[in-house]
Design a protein around this motif. Structure first.
Motif: not given
Length: 293
Positions: A133-144
Motif C-alpha cells: 500500500x506504499x508509494x515509491x520513496x523519493x530523493x532529490x539527489x539525482x544521479x545517473x
C-alpha cells in the motif's frame, strides 16, 4: 569463474537468474506493469507537507503519493529547483550546467516546509519501488548510473569506490575524471572502472551526459507526473553492473528483450555481443536449466 544470465518471460513480466559456475546465486523478478523503477526521474508535484514527519508526499502518477523526507532533498535542492524553473520557463536554453550559479546548501537539520510548498513542481528520483500500500520513496539527489561511473548533477566532487584498493589507481582515476567531467557535475567512480582506459571512461561519461541533456529537453515540455529520465530494464542494469571477462553467456527467451539486450551490449562492450543467445528450446528456459526446481 563463469557467469551466466538467464532471462525468461511471462505475461506478468520477466525473471532473471544469475548463475556462477552453473550454480544459481541470484534470482530477480521484474513486473511488466511496474513503471516506477529505482533510478527513474519524474517531474513530481507536492501534494502535502507533513511537518511532524519533516516530509512531503509527492504525486508522480502512482495510485499512492510518493514519500520524500527532508534528508532525501540533498544539500543542493535549491539549485535543482532553480534550474528546473529556468528550464521549464525556457530561460536556460543550453540545458547543461556550465556557468550555472548554484545556490547555497540547505541546513542539514532544517525543515522541509522551508524548502517546499504545496503544489510546487520538483524533480525527484525513485530510490525505493512501491510495495503493497506504499508509494515509491523519493530523493532529490539525482544521479545517473553508467557502466563505470555515476554522474551527479549539482555537485563538484569526484569519489572512488572503496573497493579499489590501489592508491596509485585511485589517484589516476580521480585525476583522469577531474580533467574530463563537465562543470557542476560530480562523479562517483565505480569498482569496475579499475584499470579502464581514458577512452572507455570518456565514452561512458559522454553517454551519461547525453542522457542528462535528453532528459532536460523532456523537462522543458513536461507535465506533472511525466518521467523525464528512465532507468534501464532490470536485466540491462544487472548486465551493466556485472558484465566483465567472466560473463560468458546471456540466454534470453523473448525475442524483443533479446534485441534490446544485444543492442545495449553492442553500445557498451561490442566484443561481448556474441555471448547473447536467443533460446528456442521446447521446454521453458528456467525448466530446461533446472531453475524452477
Amino acid at each position: 569463474m563463469s557467469t551466466e544470465l538467464l532471462i525468461d518471460s511471462a505475461p506478468t513480466g520477466s525473471r532473471i537468474a544469475l548463475l556462477k559456475d552453473k550454480n544459481l546465486v541470484e534470482i530477480h523478478s521484474e513486473g511488466g506493469e511496474n513503471q516506477f523503477k529505482v533510478g527513474d526521474i519524474y517531474l513530481g508535484t507536492v501534494r502535502k507537507i507533513v511537518n511532524g514527519l519533516n516530509a512531503a508526499f509527492i504525486d508522480v502518477g502512482y495510485e499512492k503519493d510518493a514519500f520524500l523526507h527532508y534528508q532525501g532533498l540533498g544539500p543542493q535542492i535549491n539549485s535543482l529547483n532553480k534550474f528546473t524553473k529556468l528550464v521549464r520557463n525556457n530561460n536556460y536554453p543550453n540545458l547543461n550546467l556550465k556557468g550555472f550559479e548554484k545556490e547555497p546548501d540547505i541546513e542539514k537539520l532544517g525543515k522541509i516546509s522551508n524548502v517546499l510548498s504545496k503544489n510546487n513542481q520538483v524533480l525527484v528520483q525513485v530510490v525505493k519501488e512501491p510495495i503493497s500500500t506504499k508509494g515509491p520513496r523519493l530523493s532529490c539527489e539525482l544521479s545517473i548510473a553508467g557502466r563505470y561511473i555515476v554522474l551527479v548533477p549539482f555537485s563538484d566532487t569526484v569519489n572512488v569506490s572503496k573497493k579499489i584498493r590501489s592508491a596509485d589507481e585511485r589517484k589516476r582515476l580521480v585525476r583522469l575524471i577531474t580533467s574530463i567531467k563537465p562543470a557542476n557535475f560530480g562523479v562517483i567512480i565505480r569498482t569496475v572502472a579499475e584499470g579502464q582506459s581514458v577512452t572507455e571512461l570518456d565514452k561512458d561519461l559522454r553517454n551519461l551526459y547525453t542522457t542528462w541533456e535528453d532528459g532536460m529537453k523532456k523537462l522543458a515540455k513536461a507535465k506533472g507526473r511525466d518521467k523525464v529520465i528512465g532507468e534501464m530494464s532490470m536485466a540491462s542494469s544487472i548486465i551493466r553492473d556485472l558484465l566483465n571477462e567472466s560473463f560468458d553467456a546471456i540466454t534470453v527467451e523473448d525475442e524483443l528483450i533479446y534485441d534490446q539486450i544485444r543492442s545495449y551490449i553492442r553500445s557498451i562492450a561490442p566484443e561481448k555481443e556474441k555471448i547473447v543467445k536467443l533460446y528456442n528450446g521446447k521446454a521453458k528456459l528456467f525448466e530446461n536449466f533446472g531453475i524452477e526446481k
